[in-house]
Design a protein around this motif. Sequence first.
Motif, PDB file in Angstrom:
ATOM      1  N   GLN A 682       1.109  -1.102   0.185  1.00  0.00           N
ATOM      2  CA  GLN A 682      -0.091   0.086  -0.027  1.00  0.00           C
ATOM      3  C   GLN A 682       0.855   1.162  -0.146  1.00  0.00           C
ATOM      4  N   LEU A 683       0.164   2.469  -0.292  1.00  0.00           N
ATOM      5  CA  LEU A 683       0.883   3.737  -0.165  1.00  0.00           C
ATOM      6  C   LEU A 683       0.051   4.586   0.743  1.00  0.00           C
ATOM      7  N   TYR A 876      -0.558  10.070 -13.759  1.00  0.00           N
ATOM      8  CA  TYR A 876      -0.638  10.066 -12.062  1.00  0.00           C
ATOM      9  C   TYR A 876      -0.556   8.356 -11.593  1.00  0.00           C
ATOM     10  N   GLN A 877      -0.870   7.580 -12.173  1.00  0.00           N
ATOM     11  CA  GLN A 877      -0.707   6.135 -11.900  1.00  0.00           C
ATOM     12  C   GLN A 877       0.714   5.808 -11.777  1.00  0.00           C
ATOM     13  N   GLN A 878       1.636   6.315 -12.787  1.00  0.00           N
ATOM     14  CA  GLN A 878       2.908   5.851 -12.958  1.00  0.00           C
ATOM     15  C   GLN A 878       3.521   7.019 -11.858  1.00  0.00           C
ATOM     16  N   SER A 881       3.180   5.108  -8.523  1.00  0.00           N
ATOM     17  CA  SER A 881       3.913   4.053  -8.486  1.00  0.00           C
ATOM     18  C   SER A 881       5.421   4.158  -8.183  1.00  0.00           C
ATOM     19  N   SER A 882       6.107   5.250  -8.795  1.00  0.00           N
ATOM     20  CA  SER A 882       7.370   5.777  -8.435  1.00  0.00           C
ATOM     21  C   SER A 882       7.476   6.075  -7.227  1.00  0.00           C
ATOM     22  N   VAL A 883       6.518   6.810  -6.584  1.00  0.00           N
ATOM     23  CA  VAL A 883       6.402   7.072  -5.185  1.00  0.00           C
ATOM     24  C   VAL A 883       6.492   5.979  -4.297  1.00  0.00           C
TER      25      VAL A 883
END
Length: 892
Positions: A682-683, A876-878, A881-883
């Motif tokens: 999760q984030l 935004y999804q990419q 995901s990088s975050v």
Amino acid sequence: MASPGQLPPGWIAEWNEANQRYLFIMGGACRTYCCPPPMSPQLLPRHMEEENAGNPGYYGGSNASDATLVNQPGGGQPQQLFTPGLAGENQFQAQQVAGGQQPSYFQPDSGYGQQQPAYGGKQPGGVDGLANQFGTMGLGGQKQFHLNTINILTSPPDPLALHEPPARDSSPSRVVHISCADRDCRSVVKIPLSLIITPYRTLDEGDEPIPLVTDVIARCRRCRMYINPYVQFIDGGNRWRCCMCNMSNEVPQMFDWDQARNQPGDRWARAELNHSVVEYVAPTEYMVRAPQPAVYVFLIDVSHPAVQSGMVATATRTLLENLDRIPDDDKITKVGIICYDVSLYFFSMAPGSTDSTMLVVSDIDDVFLPKPTDLLVNLSEARPALEALLGRIGDMFQDNSIIGSALGPALQAGSKLMAPIGGKIFVLSCSLPSVGEGALKNREDPKILGTSKESSLLQAANSFYKTFAIDCSRAQVTVDMFLFSSGYQDVASLANLPHYTTGQTYYYPAFNAARSEDAIKFAHEFGEVLAMPIMLECITRVRASRGLRMASFHGNFFVRSTDLLAMPTVPQNQSYAIEIDIEDTLTAPFVVVQTGMLHTTCFGERRLRVVTTAHPTTSNLSEVFASADQIAIATLLANKAVERSLSYKLEDARDYIFKKLVDIFITYKSSMTAAGAGASAQLALAENLRMLPVLVLGLLKNVGIRQSAQIPPDIRAYSQALLISLPSQLLIPYLYPTFYSLHTMPPEAGTVGEKGVIMPPALPLTSERLERHGLFMIEDGQTIFLWVGRDAVPQLIMDVFDLPNYEVLRGGKTTLPVLDNPFSQRVNAIIQKTREMRRGVYYPHLYIVKEDGEPPLRLWALSALIQDRADVLPSYQQFISSVKEKVNGVGY
């Protein structure tokens, strides 16, 4: 008098008939106005529960910061209810709107014929929250926070979340009426600790004016803090204890005397004990010299490009039409006009006459004033001559063939003209300064765009503009820049003048008054700037409780010392960011930050505006996250990004704000979740920060710092000027634009409701929501796009554009016709509301964008849909995901 209920030992309750409120008193020595004694919520006086059953404690708009607490019997139902520290109580909820008959161009099979949610405030389900407020605010009460954790990976951005009131920290132990003007003060708690303030903002309809204190000014003898709602009275009310340094001070003799009625007054009704923003009439000891009149000097470029573009004619006509709007109630305002190309043209206007004399100075190497008098004249006395001159300037220079700009010498002349008094210089320039002091060269180089050397184009090319700006600051002179060049104009260098003198830069690339849209935009913005009230000769000092230090300041001003800001004039709706360091361990239950602005009004009165905010201290990290304000954090990061791009490189600025976001996620995961320092699927983040990642993405994709080799340096420099000066209400849509579907908007959207024009529900910023048959609107506060799908039915094109079909529709800058049909009127009402609903003078251009139209215009509009992938920029999804990868340790 109703019984106050059960009170702890030593406490008594005294009913104040004038204010219809209780005073709770302990031992007769320590009075706290409208503040509950240290008791549990169960001991809340019964009459308060009853009286407040329809009167929740806090209300405020979406820009509210420190809330307004109402504790009066019989109050009305406010718009919104929220409780300090309870983020879950602050939400707007989408409400389903009633269905209606759709026009013929709505296509039922598109999926957009379904009803959309509209804005609506959450209705309070009860007011036992008031008891909770008293419990959290009590002198001995325990602060309470509800921290809701969400998974950012599965919680897509919700535009409605940006309209929620900011998260609340617990207030100190006093119920305070926070004046309307500080609703644009936002605090960023420890991530990092900062204050975002708009101290001179416009008032909304129904807002109370800033309270004015005309008698006595009470200040701490040690730290010089002004008395405020958070101080404590001791020694039977004869002394007060400073809430910054704990110094005991005597209450001034006249503090309890009503001078208007010449009788004893009610201390507890004094404005400075009830409002966090007040103004004082400054006594003579606060003045270095007598208040000076407002002075406006206009430097008008009359070179060939300026005349040919129509700027000169539009500027003089707008100035003539707005002479009555220039602040001049006391008939003391002074004005002067200087025209320039490669020479300087002064105009002498005799009071009471319609004649004026033009004096030409061609020696620009040693600028001098050709006449000691009548160059700077009283606006009222010289009105006939001024009107006649403004009507003739266009004709005087209509055949001017000179190409060149002596902007530097013109600035020196304007400064000499007003140096004894101070005031405001309006510069209207159509070309790159080419002769005399401050001459610049075209340094635009496409080969270095997008490289590490690009940041050099964003720094001043000539030291003249910074040193001259500092000289202007010392002389109490502000410079506003209006730039119109069709070519490179070095906005980065010229913007130093407004930056260090508290001015503003306005940019109109490729201006051509023959296009009515260009002329209307400039005339509107120039007229609004002329009519704007301003503070003159302002000195701003920021004080804070012991243990706090002002670390850095961001915005348009000159930092004179560690806590002193020089602001020759202060315009309305300009924002400033102040970073605060914690130097020592904080042991007090709350800290106070106070901003004092000593200034002269544009009507010739010396005043002191004091803005005081208080914030609780805590050792609980969950409380820090629960009270953090995502809009304030984004505002601070925008300022920091611009600063780093100028000091280092654009890439460093982007890396810095990305790392700051990752650090927030890492801290939250390690401290607030079970995953700790290990990897997580999760984030996690606090719900009140759910829009922070997409705001950071919007900042990374903003023209000011975006990774691109296609952005002209003038456009980038202007964007950076906006990032560091816009108030949050304008900055947030600039980072995260608003996106509407107009062809499927609810029936009431575009009509007038109780609070004006009803806007459609905002959509997420992704092209997935675009439909080939649809009409969409995208706006960022500076530009409005109307996106027209290629399969739009002829009836829609006819109703909105008065054209037979999509094929004959032309894209580009336009003015939308108002047609005799309801849908056209609703769309025009929404566009008009968009141009009016935010603070500031800006009048956004409207562009029609056809789905298969000109590629540059299409790409510009689509770049506002920041949740999509664009060129090298992630979706935004990419991005998240990088975050997530960085948070889980990948790459660190």
